[in-house]
Write a protein that holds these residues in place. Structure first.
Motif, PDB file in Angstrom:
ATOM      1  N   GLY A 191      60.443-118.841 -27.007  1.00 44.02           N
ATOM      2  CA  GLY A 191      59.752-120.057 -26.561  1.00 44.02           C
ATOM      3  C   GLY A 191      59.675-120.172 -25.047  1.00 44.02           C
ATOM      4  O   GLY A 191      59.460-121.264 -24.518  1.00 44.02           O
ATOM      5  N   LYS A 192      59.805-119.066 -24.346  1.00 46.26           N
ATOM      6  CA  LYS A 192      59.814-119.077 -22.871  1.00 46.26           C
ATOM      7  C   LYS A 192      58.519-119.651 -22.296  1.00 46.26           C
ATOM      8  O   LYS A 192      58.541-120.551 -21.474  1.00 46.26           O
ATOM      9  CB  LYS A 192      60.012-117.646 -22.316  1.00 46.26           C
ATOM     10  N   SER A 193      57.394-119.095 -22.744  1.00 44.56           N
ATOM     11  CA  SER A 193      56.109-119.528 -22.172  1.00 44.56           C
ATOM     12  C   SER A 193      55.806-120.974 -22.541  1.00 44.56           C
ATOM     13  O   SER A 193      55.344-121.751 -21.710  1.00 44.56           O
ATOM     14  CB  SER A 193      54.979-118.626 -22.660  1.00 44.56           C
ATOM     15  N   THR A 194      56.085-121.335 -23.781  1.00 46.02           N
ATOM     16  CA  THR A 194      55.832-122.710 -24.216  1.00 46.02           C
ATOM     17  C   THR A 194      56.665-123.680 -23.382  1.00 46.02           C
ATOM     18  O   THR A 194      56.163-124.691 -22.878  1.00 46.02           O
ATOM     19  CB  THR A 194      56.201-122.867 -25.712  1.00 46.02           C
ATOM     20  N   LEU A 195      57.927-123.334 -23.216  1.00 46.05           N
ATOM     21  CA  LEU A 195      58.839-124.202 -22.479  1.00 46.05           C
ATOM     22  C   LEU A 195      58.389-124.381 -21.027  1.00 46.05           C
ATOM     23  O   LEU A 195      58.264-125.507 -20.532  1.00 46.05           O
ATOM     24  CB  LEU A 195      60.241-123.579 -22.524  1.00 46.05           C
TER      25      LEU A 195
ATOM     26  N   ALA B 140      47.545-122.998 -32.788  1.00 42.85           N
ATOM     27  CA  ALA B 140      47.719-124.300 -32.149  1.00 42.85           C
ATOM     28  C   ALA B 140      49.051-124.422 -31.417  1.00 42.85           C
ATOM     29  O   ALA B 140      49.136-125.015 -30.345  1.00 42.85           O
ATOM     30  CB  ALA B 140      47.575-125.394 -33.189  1.00 42.85           C
ATOM     31  N   SER B 141      50.109-123.829 -31.993  1.00 43.50           N
ATOM     32  CA  SER B 141      51.437-124.006 -31.401  1.00 43.50           C
ATOM     33  C   SER B 141      51.601-123.261 -30.081  1.00 43.50           C
ATOM     34  O   SER B 141      52.606-123.385 -29.408  1.00 43.50           O
ATOM     35  CB  SER B 141      52.519-123.574 -32.390  1.00 43.50           C
ATOM     36  N   PHE B 142      50.609-122.450 -29.733  1.00 37.51           N
ATOM     37  CA  PHE B 142      50.728-121.661 -28.508  1.00 37.51           C
ATOM     38  C   PHE B 142      50.056-122.313 -27.291  1.00 37.51           C
ATOM     39  O   PHE B 142      50.018-121.717 -26.227  1.00 37.51           O
ATOM     40  CB  PHE B 142      50.148-120.253 -28.703  1.00 37.51           C
TER      41      PHE B 142
HETATM   42  P1  GDP Z   1      57.909-116.454 -25.801  1.00 35.18           P
HETATM   43  O1  GDP Z   1      57.534-115.169 -26.451  1.00 35.18           O
HETATM   44  O2  GDP Z   1      59.383-116.548 -25.599  1.00 35.18           O
HETATM   45  O3  GDP Z   1      57.144-116.781 -24.555  1.00 35.18           O
HETATM   46  O4  GDP Z   1      57.593-117.607 -26.882  1.00 35.18           O
HETATM   47  P2  GDP Z   1      56.334-118.573 -26.991  1.00 35.18           P
HETATM   48  O5  GDP Z   1      56.388-119.616 -25.937  1.00 35.18           O
HETATM   49  O6  GDP Z   1      55.102-117.750 -27.075  1.00 35.18           O
HETATM   50  O7  GDP Z   1      56.643-119.322 -28.365  1.00 35.18           O
HETATM   51  C1  GDP Z   1      56.700-118.643 -29.597  1.00 35.18           C
HETATM   52  C2  GDP Z   1      56.485-119.632 -30.722  1.00 35.18           C
HETATM   53  O8  GDP Z   1      57.551-120.566 -30.776  1.00 35.18           O
HETATM   54  C3  GDP Z   1      55.207-120.460 -30.589  1.00 35.18           C
HETATM   55  O9  GDP Z   1      54.624-120.621 -31.855  1.00 35.18           O
HETATM   56  C4  GDP Z   1      55.708-121.788 -30.079  1.00 35.18           C
HETATM   57  O10 GDP Z   1      54.905-122.875 -30.420  1.00 35.18           O
HETATM   58  C5  GDP Z   1      57.049-121.890 -30.776  1.00 35.18           C
HETATM   59  N1  GDP Z   1      57.973-122.754 -30.025  1.00 35.18           N
HETATM   60  C6  GDP Z   1      58.272-122.666 -28.727  1.00 35.18           C
HETATM   61  N2  GDP Z   1      59.159-123.609 -28.380  1.00 35.18           N
HETATM   62  C7  GDP Z   1      59.429-124.333 -29.493  1.00 35.18           C
HETATM   63  C8  GDP Z   1      60.274-125.450 -29.778  1.00 35.18           C
HETATM   64  O11 GDP Z   1      60.988-125.981 -28.943  1.00 35.18           O
HETATM   65  N3  GDP Z   1      60.278-125.896 -31.059  1.00 35.18           N
HETATM   66  C9  GDP Z   1      59.528-125.330 -32.037  1.00 35.18           C
HETATM   67  N4  GDP Z   1      59.602-125.841 -33.244  1.00 35.18           N
HETATM   68  N5  GDP Z   1      58.717-124.279 -31.804  1.00 35.18           N
HETATM   69  C10 GDP Z   1      58.664-123.783 -30.554  1.00 35.18           C
END
Ligand code: GDP
Length: 626
Positions: free
Chosen positions: A196-200, A229-231
């Motif tokens: 969840g790095k990028s999302t966070l 949608a979650s991205f």
């Molecule tokens: P990265 O690969 O670490 O950058 O991860 P992403 O930011 O791409 O997130 C991967 C998935 O995890 C996506 O579908 C996000 O929506 C989901 N995600 C990220 N943070 C959270 C969170 O705090 N809660 C939930 N339920 N899902 C999350």
């Protein structure tokens, strides 16, 4: 193993008091113990406090300071990219140069050709030459690629007339004045893929107002349309189509934002194991790190077990000199903000991080939800969390990091992370062909990179190593702003003239011509071997990861095996090296690389070795041969 050893004045009991597994499971599990790790890690803090955790190397050499740089810059707003204006070629050296889409060879694209987006569009593009494999290539392959093209957006260096002369510039005072006295902190975000790095971080940027509502809405619509949608928040950082398609971050994205007391340059490192070399580049340039872990059941474990990136990233950043770490225990919404789950993760991670060389007091755990935005920029009010957590939110923690000291008084050093030339798309193909044909030296080109030491002013001459050629710095840009000077810690774009772009590669070092860095193909180093499966013998092929360089090399000689703690020679000319050993080796690179001795410039004297996709050792340069 004794728990009371005192290695050259460093009492490990202070830091590893409760560490019953010390020396046993650590070495078994991770092939690294605090004692061994300590010889290859150092603190970037120049404080009394930091001195207490000094390593063996630091006990020998005076404490020195250093900063950052990334690989690829991203602008936040793709809408802005679409709005780029036309700029005639002649404006390469003009006072104001509009937004550009920059073409760069990077981990994002492995294409060999030129991929100009649209010759019809009135945008400015720039070519970029990059050295090094990304994603990783096997050790024996030559990673160097000729100029290919991808799109990025940035502003090329606008030119400013030279300000005060070098003698007149009181660099410490100027730095104080800059940004209202706010220190600059380079933060790398690390962690397993999908943690969840990028999302966070995308959400943090949105909450801080760095992304406007309209743009965010656009991302949401696009993400929904793509069935992802979650991205949406992740798209704030994962800008390229390929990253979005694959749903992973590939390169190191860079963005600036401000907290109350600090200006933070954020580097979003790829979590996927194929892109660890890019992550190393990001981490080599970071002052502090944020580790994101997924709290969901099974997911934290998957990231933490062998094959997951949580441990490898943690070990890498520590080996690359990062001492302060914020851990975002993310996706807490998935586990109903349970305290027990949080504690379980803290305890597992804490144990490992301590063994990897982090001090307990420099690691901070924050429960978060990157998706819902809880506990990111303001303290969460979710009752399930407030029932047991009263600590800081993520932003407060970032604000509390101790600012690093910079080596601004040392001779100038900048490590090139990108090279590009500004052209107009309408004539891009033609310009490009012309430029390559004529090896155009007159109109100049841009390089980006982090200033590792010293400072630079417009009008200065710089020596580029390799290829040992001099150029003139015509313009300096920091965070899209034209400046007369920039100093250690700044990740800048320089417009340079008087040199052939073709001779510059990613990994070249710009330095003070009066006090140049040396380029060599052979050097001696002390290395610490990680958990390797195959023994390292003479002639062993490796990839040398050094700053932004990724260069094929071989272990030319195994000089000796050293005692892990005392450094005393245990065996001379051994036939091979195995996991966990500490050794002196001679390394031969295919092409010259510009290096410094670790005792003189810590950041420019440390490296990692990789072999077929795994990091096998961390090392420090002890002697430059030829
Ligand atoms: P990265 O690969 O670490 O950058 O991860 P992403 O930011 O791409 O997130 C991967 C998935 O995890 C996506 O579908 C996000 O929506 C989901 N995600 C990220 N943070 C959270 C969170 O705090 N809660 C939930 N339920 N899902 C999350």
């Amino acid at each position: 193993m004794s728990r009371h050893r005192n290695v050259r004045g460093y009492n490990y009991d202070e830091d590893f008091e409760d560490d019953d597994m010390y020396g046993q499971s650590v070495e078994d599990d991770y092939c690294i113990s605090p004692a061994t790790a300590a010889q290859f890690i150092y603190s970037r803090q120049d404080s009394r406090q930091a001195r207490q955790v000094e390593t063996l190397e630091e006990a020998e050499y005076e404490e020195e300071e250093m900063p950052t740089s990334p690989t690829i810059t991203h602008t936040l707003d793709p809408l802005e990219q679409a709005k780029v204006q036309e700029a005639p070629e002649s404006r390469v050296e003009a006072e104001v140069i509009p937004k550009v889409a920059r073409m760069t060879v990077s981990g994002k694209k492995q294409t060999m050709g030129f991929d100009v987006r649209s010759a019809e569009e009135n945008v400015v593009v720039a070519t970029s030459v990059r050295r090094g494999p990304s994603p990783e290539v096997p050790a024996m392959e030559t990673p160097s690629k000729p100029a290919a093209v991808s799109e990025d957006a940035t502003i090329p260096t606008p030119l400013r007339s030279a300000g005060k002369s070098k003698q007149q510039l009181n660099i410490r005072a100027e730095l104080e004045k800059r940004q209202g006295g706010k220190p600059l902190l380079n933060l790398v975000v690390i962690g397993h893929v999908d943690a969840g790095k990028s999302t966070l971080m995308g959400h943090v940027l949105y909450l801080l107002g760095n992304v406007n509502k309209r743009t965010m809405h656009k991302y949401e619509q696009e993400a929904k349309k793509a069935g992802k949608a979650s991205f949406a928040y992740a798209w704030v950082l994962d800008e390229t189509g390929e990253e979005r398609d694959r749903g992973v971050t590939m390169d190191v994205g860079m963005t600036k934002f401000e907290t109350d007391s600090t200006v933070i340059t954020l580097m979003d490192a790829p979590g996927h194991k194929d892109f660890i070399p890019n992550m190393i580049t990001g981490a080599a340039q970071a002052d502090v790190a944020m580790l994101v872990v997924d709290a969901s059941r099974g997911e934290f474990e998957a990231g933490f077990e062998a094959g997951g990136q949580t441990r490898e990233h943690g070990l890498l950043v520590r080996s690359l000199g990062v001492t302060q770490l914020a851990v975002a225990v993310n996706k807490m919404d998935q586990v109903n903000w349970q305290q027990e789950r949080f504690q379980e993760i803290v305890s597992k991670l804490g144990h490992f991080l301590k063994q990897a060389g982090f001090k307990d007091s420099d690691v901070f755990y924050i429960p978060t939800s990157g998706l819902s935005g809880e506990n990111l920029t303001t303290r969460s009010k979710v009752p399930d969390l407030t029932a047991w957590y009263t600590g800081p939110c993520l932003l407060e923690q970032m604000d509390a990091f101790k600012p690093p000291q910079r080596s601004v008084e040392k001779p100038f050093r900048l490590c090139v992370s990108d090279v590009f030339k500004v052209l107009t798309t309408r004539t891009a193909a033609k310009d490009l062909a012309k430029m390559l044909e004529e090896r155009d030296q007159g109109s100049g080109f841009c390089v980006t990179g982090k200033i590792e030491a010293g400072f630079i002013q417009t009008g200065d001459k710089a020596l580029v190593m390799p290829p040992n050629e001099t150029c003139t710095v015509k313009g300096i840009t920091l965070h899209d702003e034209a400046l007369d000077w920039a100093a250690a810690g700044d990740h800048v774009s320089l417009t340079v003239t008087g040199m052939d772009i073709i001779k510059i590669n990613v990994g070249c070092i710009f330095c003070d011509p009066k006090e140049p860095i040396r380029a060599c193909t052979r050097f001696r180093a002390r290395i610490l071997l990680f958990n390797i499966e195959v023994p390292v013998t003479q002639g062993f092929p490796v990839l040398l990861h050094y700053q932004t360089v990724s260069e094929p090399a071989t272990i030319r000689k195994i000089v000796s095996i050293l005692h892990k703690s005392s450094g005393e020679i245990l065996k001379k000319k051994p036939k091979c090296l195995s996991k966990g050993q500490n050794a002196v080796v001679e390394i031969q690179t295919q092409r010259p690389v510009a290096l410094e001795l670790y005792k003189n410039y810590k950041e420019l004297g440390r490296f990692m070795l990789r072999y077929v996709g795994s990091t096998i050792a961390a090392g420090v340069v002890t002697e430059i041969k030829e």
